[in-house]
Motif scaffolding. Sequence first.
Motif, PDB file in Angstrom:
ATOM      1  N   GLU A  37       0.890  -1.256  -0.053  1.00 30.10           N
ATOM      2  CA  GLU A  37      -0.095  -0.009   0.102  1.00 30.10           C
ATOM      3  C   GLU A  37       0.906   1.259  -0.194  1.00 30.10           C
ATOM      4  OE1 GLU A  37      -3.134   0.366  -0.152  1.00 30.10           O
ATOM      5  OE2 GLU A  37      -3.392  -1.926  -0.466  1.00 30.10           O
ATOM      6  N   PRO A  38       0.396   2.076  -0.665  1.00 31.95           N
ATOM      7  CA  PRO A  38       1.335   3.469  -0.828  1.00 31.95           C
ATOM      8  C   PRO A  38       1.548   4.174   0.822  1.00 31.95           C
ATOM      9  CG  PRO A  38      -0.897   3.908  -1.667  1.00 31.95           C
ATOM     10  CD  PRO A  38      -0.758   2.514  -1.478  1.00 31.95           C
ATOM     11  N   GLN A  39       2.675   4.675   0.866  1.00 33.58           N
ATOM     12  CA  GLN A  39       3.148   4.983   2.169  1.00 33.58           C
ATOM     13  C   GLN A  39       3.584   6.639   1.970  1.00 33.58           C
ATOM     14  OE1 GLN A  39       2.945   3.386   5.114  1.00 33.58           O
ATOM     15  NE2 GLN A  39       2.280   1.522   3.892  1.00 33.58           N
ATOM     16  N   ALA A  40       2.566   7.485   2.465  1.00 35.79           N
ATOM     17  CA  ALA A  40       2.889   8.880   2.267  1.00 35.79           C
ATOM     18  C   ALA A  40       3.972   9.407   3.130  1.00 35.79           C
ATOM     19  CB  ALA A  40       1.660   9.709   3.042  1.00 35.79           C
ATOM     20  N   ILE A  41       4.958  10.520   2.733  1.00 32.04           N
ATOM     21  CA  ILE A  41       5.910  10.804   3.628  1.00 32.04           C
ATOM     22  C   ILE A  41       5.330  11.477   4.720  1.00 32.04           C
ATOM     23  CG2 ILE A  41       8.006  12.441   3.499  1.00 32.04           C
ATOM     24  CD1 ILE A  41       8.269  11.738   0.574  1.00 32.04           C
ATOM     25  N   THR A  42       6.075  11.095   5.999  1.00 35.50           N
ATOM     26  CA  THR A  42       5.667  11.930   7.257  1.00 35.50           C
ATOM     27  C   THR A  42       6.229  13.284   7.197  1.00 35.50           C
ATOM     28  OG1 THR A  42       7.520  11.281   8.592  1.00 35.50           O
ATOM     29  CG2 THR A  42       5.532   9.724   8.326  1.00 35.50           C
ATOM     30  N   GLU A  43       5.199  14.134   8.122  1.00 36.51           N
ATOM     31  CA  GLU A  43       5.883  15.454   8.238  1.00 36.51           C
ATOM     32  C   GLU A  43       7.357  15.699   8.571  1.00 36.51           C
ATOM     33  OE1 GLU A  43       4.404  19.534  10.733  1.00 36.51           O
ATOM     34  OE2 GLU A  43       3.087  17.906  10.822  1.00 36.51           O
ATOM     35  N   GLU A  44       7.662  14.807   9.690  1.00 38.67           N
ATOM     36  CA  GLU A  44       8.970  14.852  10.095  1.00 38.67           C
ATOM     37  C   GLU A  44       9.941  14.264   8.962  1.00 38.67           C
ATOM     38  OE1 GLU A  44      12.515  15.128  12.344  1.00 38.67           O
ATOM     39  OE2 GLU A  44      10.319  15.708  12.756  1.00 38.67           O
ATOM     40  N   GLN A  45       9.593  13.403   8.124  1.00 43.83           N
ATOM     41  CA  GLN A  45      10.597  13.005   7.071  1.00 43.83           C
ATOM     42  C   GLN A  45      10.850  14.179   6.181  1.00 43.83           C
ATOM     43  OE1 GLN A  45       8.529   9.556   5.817  1.00 43.83           O
ATOM     44  NE2 GLN A  45       9.897   8.270   6.820  1.00 43.83           N
ATOM     45  N   ASN A  46       9.583  15.049   5.862  1.00 41.35           N
ATOM     46  CA  ASN A  46       9.438  16.123   4.872  1.00 41.35           C
ATOM     47  C   ASN A  46      10.286  17.404   5.685  1.00 41.35           C
ATOM     48  OD1 ASN A  46       8.832  17.334   2.557  1.00 41.35           O
ATOM     49  ND2 ASN A  46       6.976  18.693   3.695  1.00 41.35           N
ATOM     50  N   ARG A  47      10.377  17.357   6.823  1.00 38.81           N
ATOM     51  CA  ARG A  47      11.154  18.603   7.424  1.00 38.81           C
ATOM     52  C   ARG A  47      12.688  18.212   7.139  1.00 38.81           C
ATOM     53  NH1 ARG A  47       7.114  18.841  11.743  1.00 38.81           N
ATOM     54  NH2 ARG A  47       8.405  17.273  12.892  1.00 38.81           N
ATOM     55  N   GLN A  48      12.994  16.937   7.458  1.00 39.01           N
ATOM     56  CA  GLN A  48      14.379  16.511   7.437  1.00 39.01           C
ATOM     57  C   GLN A  48      14.844  16.496   6.018  1.00 39.01           C
ATOM     58  OE1 GLN A  48      16.379  15.487  10.122  1.00 39.01           O
ATOM     59  NE2 GLN A  48      17.912  15.598   8.533  1.00 39.01           N
ATOM     60  N   ARG A  49      13.877  16.348   4.989  1.00 39.17           N
ATOM     61  CA  ARG A  49      14.424  16.256   3.664  1.00 39.17           C
ATOM     62  C   ARG A  49      14.705  17.973   3.331  1.00 39.17           C
ATOM     63  NH1 ARG A  49      12.294  18.768  -0.442  1.00 39.17           N
ATOM     64  NH2 ARG A  49      10.214  19.090   0.846  1.00 39.17           N
ATOM     65  N   ILE A  50      13.920  18.711   3.695  1.00 43.00           N
ATOM     66  CA  ILE A  50      14.143  20.234   3.757  1.00 43.00           C
ATOM     67  C   ILE A  50      15.670  20.601   4.181  1.00 43.00           C
ATOM     68  CG2 ILE A  50      13.519  22.570   4.034  1.00 43.00           C
ATOM     69  CD1 ILE A  50      10.143  21.248   4.056  1.00 43.00           C
ATOM     70  N   VAL A  51      15.866  20.312   5.503  1.00 40.97           N
ATOM     71  CA  VAL A  51      16.857  20.710   6.027  1.00 40.97           C
ATOM     72  C   VAL A  51      18.231  19.998   5.207  1.00 40.97           C
ATOM     73  CG1 VAL A  51      18.509  20.133   7.806  1.00 40.97           C
ATOM     74  CG2 VAL A  51      16.000  20.707   8.199  1.00 40.97           C
ATOM     75  N   ASP A  52      18.140  18.934   4.649  1.00 32.33           N
ATOM     76  CA  ASP A  52      19.265  18.033   4.136  1.00 32.33           C
ATOM     77  C   ASP A  52      19.453  18.644   2.470  1.00 32.33           C
ATOM     78  OD1 ASP A  52      19.463  16.116   6.100  1.00 32.33           O
ATOM     79  OD2 ASP A  52      18.227  14.665   5.289  1.00 32.33           O
ATOM     80  N   ASP A  53      18.340  19.027   1.992  1.00 37.31           N
ATOM     81  CA  ASP A  53      18.403  19.629   0.680  1.00 37.31           C
ATOM     82  C   ASP A  53      19.138  21.044   0.782  1.00 37.31           C
ATOM     83  OD1 ASP A  53      17.210  17.535  -0.631  1.00 37.31           O
ATOM     84  OD2 ASP A  53      15.184  18.450  -0.871  1.00 37.31           O
ATOM     85  N   GLN A  54      18.908  21.819   1.841  1.00 40.53           N
ATOM     86  CA  GLN A  54      19.426  23.354   2.117  1.00 40.53           C
ATOM     87  C   GLN A  54      20.672  22.984   2.502  1.00 40.53           C
ATOM     88  OE1 GLN A  54      16.810  24.698   5.061  1.00 40.53           O
ATOM     89  NE2 GLN A  54      15.596  26.061   3.613  1.00 40.53           N
ATOM     90  N   ALA A  55      21.216  21.934   3.008  1.00 45.59           N
ATOM     91  CA  ALA A  55      22.751  21.844   3.584  1.00 45.59           C
ATOM     92  C   ALA A  55      23.504  21.422   2.222  1.00 45.59           C
ATOM     93  CB  ALA A  55      22.847  20.616   4.618  1.00 45.59           C
ATOM     94  N   ARG A  56      22.812  20.547   1.333  1.00 45.74           N
ATOM     95  CA  ARG A  56      23.519  20.537   0.310  1.00 45.74           C
ATOM     96  C   ARG A  56      23.560  21.405  -1.006  1.00 45.74           C
ATOM     97  NH1 ARG A  56      21.372  14.454  -2.226  1.00 45.74           N
ATOM     98  NH2 ARG A  56      23.262  15.022  -3.543  1.00 45.74           N
ATOM     99  N   MET A  57      22.699  22.510  -0.818  1.00 46.71           N
ATOM    100  CA  MET A  57      22.724  23.445  -1.783  1.00 46.71           C
ATOM    101  C   MET A  57      23.929  24.480  -1.736  1.00 46.71           C
ATOM    102  SD  MET A  57      18.792  25.098  -1.659  1.00 46.71           S
ATOM    103  CE  MET A  57      17.246  23.991  -2.047  1.00 46.71           C
TER     104      MET A  57
END
Length: 511
Positions: free
Chosen positions: A26-46
């Motif tokens: 079944e499809p598993q939606a990304i949690t809010e915590e995972q989304n926040r962590q993704r934003i932090v990681d992407d900004q760090a990589r930028m």
Amino acid sequence: MPRHATRFTITALTSALLLSACASLEPQAITEEQNRQRIVDDQARMYRDQEPVTTPITFYEAAARALKYNLDYRLKLMESALASDLRDVSSHEMLPRLVASAGYAGRNNDSGGTSIGIEDREESLRPSTSEDRYRTLYGLGLSWSLLDFGVAYYRTQQKADQMLMADERRRKVAQNVLQDVRNAYWRALAAQRLMPEVDQLLARTHRALTQAREAENKGLLPRQEILAYQRALLDSVYLLTVRRQDLEFAQAELSALMSLPPKTRMVLADMPEPQLPQIGAGIDQLELLSLQNRPEIMEEWYRKRVNEKDLKIAKAQLWPNVTFDYGYRYDSNSLAYNSHWNATGLQVSMNLLKLLQLPSLNAAQASQGNTDDMRRIALSMAILTQVRVGALRYQLARQEVTFSDESLRVDQSLLNYAQAAQRNNLGSELELIRAEGRYLLSRYQREAAFSSAQAAWGRLYNSIGLDILPAEIDKHDVKTLANEIHRTLNEQEQKRLLVTQQGTPYAQPSL
């Protein structure tokens, strides 16, 4: 337990396991915590591994930072590396297949059989078996297919061409980034020069506007005259505000092109303006250079070769396929006379009905070649138009700079006159503010004309498709890369744009 009950139990357990496995899909939606962590990681990589800004930034350093840290350019570098890796993967497909296998076989009863006579249909042997119920199997086989080799050969050539296409796209992104930096840098430098003066004049204008309203209310001057002054002040405020917004946008654009981290203080090197170059190459030579160097044309040329390989692969699949197999086998069956042996096989196969596709493939090959040629020719015509328009636009931009210099000189004289004639009354103060506003607007127009001329020169340079970078920029720091860009641009301009081999002057094109 009866045999049929055992089979039912096994079937039920198997079905339950399959259903539970399907439920886990079944499809598993990304949690809010995972989304926040993704934003932090992407900004760090930028902004990771960037050299800090410690000195005022020159134009060439801005270009170096943009090319070294620009995310679009870094993406094209990764695409080039990916294309190279895919080519290496395809080249391995030309090798024969060497397969090692090991397994275990078992059954709950004996395999075996009997035989009957062909003529009388009577049983001649009692039932017997020559195979153990449980045995282990090992094998090491080498196989080679002529068709697979041919397809892999053409696929490898395709991947090599696609790698070259990726390199051309990387070149184009680098050229576009340099053009954008050239366009934004001089406008941002004008913003750095003019914004403090604009802010001061806006503050003075607002104060004068307040004084004019007070004079209107007190009746110190005729109403029509004071309203005309207010109208002039409001017009000046509007024009200055609009120009100030343009200057702020230029600074934000340059900061984004260099991928500077947020809140980084950007100071540009306020050096004397470089002289605008005078084109020495003829329009015919410029057009020839563009046809030789533009990445888009080279990409179309490689795309044509990729399309040709597709049709060659389709034709190769029409012809006979030769397959060769050789392998070692081992079987632990104790009833077998030989438990290990070498196996050899040679097979030739051909789908005769596929030969019917040959006329259609020949027609498709001709149509594909004509289409690729026409697309490249149409692109070449568009590029030649860009060169002609770019050369003419640059000449007009140079004329605009000359005109803006003259306008600035006149407004400077008017400002000097207004300052000399200033009196301690409202009208003279307002006239001085208007003169200062006109002078600042003229300065803005002059800076804008110069940046437009630089942008026009950048578009002309870009329309010719000249390279600007060393082979690998990641191995250079910003300072070294800036020096390399400076050297490359000067060398390309001196050899190909400013003079010709015959020394003929540039003729302005007619459209």
